[in-house]
Design a protein around this motif. Structure first.
Motif, PDB file in Angstrom:
ATOM      1  N   GLY A  61      37.364  36.699  35.754  1.00  0.00           N
ATOM      2  CA  GLY A  61      36.808  36.003  36.917  1.00  0.00           C
ATOM      3  C   GLY A  61      36.850  36.872  38.161  1.00  0.00           C
ATOM      4  N   PHE A  62      37.952  37.577  38.368  1.00  0.00           N
ATOM      5  CA  PHE A  62      38.046  38.497  39.518  1.00  0.00           C
ATOM      6  C   PHE A  62      36.977  39.579  39.410  1.00  0.00           C
ATOM      7  CE2 PHE A  62      42.896  37.635  39.560  1.00  0.00           C
ATOM      8  CZ  PHE A  62      42.717  36.491  40.310  1.00  0.00           C
ATOM      9  N   ILE A  64      34.064  39.476  37.776  1.00  0.00           N
ATOM     10  CA  ILE A  64      32.739  38.899  37.999  1.00  0.00           C
ATOM     11  C   ILE A  64      32.497  38.663  39.488  1.00  0.00           C
ATOM     12  CG2 ILE A  64      31.355  36.798  37.659  1.00  0.00           C
ATOM     13  CD1 ILE A  64      32.595  36.671  34.810  1.00  0.00           C
ATOM     14  N   GLN A  65      33.529  38.189  40.196  1.00  0.00           N
ATOM     15  CA  GLN A  65      33.417  37.911  41.630  1.00  0.00           C
ATOM     16  C   GLN A  65      33.588  39.159  42.491  1.00  0.00           C
ATOM     17  OE1 GLN A  65      36.186  34.737  42.544  1.00  0.00           O
ATOM     18  NE2 GLN A  65      35.550  33.592  40.739  1.00  0.00           N
ATOM     19  N   GLU A  66      33.799  40.299  41.841  1.00  0.00           N
ATOM     20  CA  GLU A  66      33.996  41.580  42.518  1.00  0.00           C
ATOM     21  C   GLU A  66      35.158  41.532  43.503  1.00  0.00           C
ATOM     22  OE1 GLU A  66      30.179  42.772  44.082  1.00  0.00           O
ATOM     23  OE2 GLU A  66      29.367  43.093  42.064  1.00  0.00           O
ATOM     24  N   LYS A  67      36.232  40.867  43.100  1.00  0.00           N
ATOM     25  CA  LYS A  67      37.455  40.800  43.895  1.00  0.00           C
ATOM     26  C   LYS A  67      38.404  41.898  43.433  1.00  0.00           C
ATOM     27  CE  LYS A  67      37.468  35.883  44.950  1.00  0.00           C
ATOM     28  NZ  LYS A  67      38.238  34.630  44.837  1.00  0.00           N
TER      29      LYS A  67
END
Length: 127
Positions: A61-62, A64-67
């Protein structure tokens, strides 16, 4: 000394982790039954190794969200005998996820101690 607002928010969670009556579950739930999205703690469950794919999903998830966040997963050595451990290691490696696996070698698992579960011995036997 008075607590600031941030310390008050952490207070019940830390109290629960330390077994204090001021915790969310009055200190009776511990780390197994606590979660806080505000603190980035996704929670745990009683299934051996189940936190490993959950942490892998968080790291995905990180990504994908570019975090730039890093997911951290704590587990005992008994969880390395579960298929999800190896699948998660492979998946995290293939996608270069920001994920730290922390294995506690506590010599325990659901089926007994490590020495009884392995054909090879890493330590020499005495006597």
């Amino acid at each position: 000394m008075p607590m600031n607002a941030d310390a008050r928010k952490r207070g019940p969670m830390m109290a629960e982790l330390m077994g204090k009556v001021t915790g969310y579950n009055h200190g009776k739930g511990g780390s197994m039954h606590i979660a806080s999205m505000d603190h980035g703690m996704l929670g745990a469950n009683g299934i051996v190794g189940a936190g490993i794919p959950i942490s892998t999903g968080a790291a995905l998830g990180f990504w994908i969200q570019e975090k730039a966040n890093v997911a951290v997963c704590f587990f005992g050595d008994g969880a390395t005998e579960e298929g999800v451990f190896w699948e998660s290691l492979n998946f995290a490696s293939l996608h270069k996820l920001r994920l730290l696996f922390v294995c506690e070698d506590n010599d325990l698992a659901i089926h007994g101690c490590s020495a009884d579960r392995r054909a090879a011995r890493s330590r020499p036997r005495s006597g």
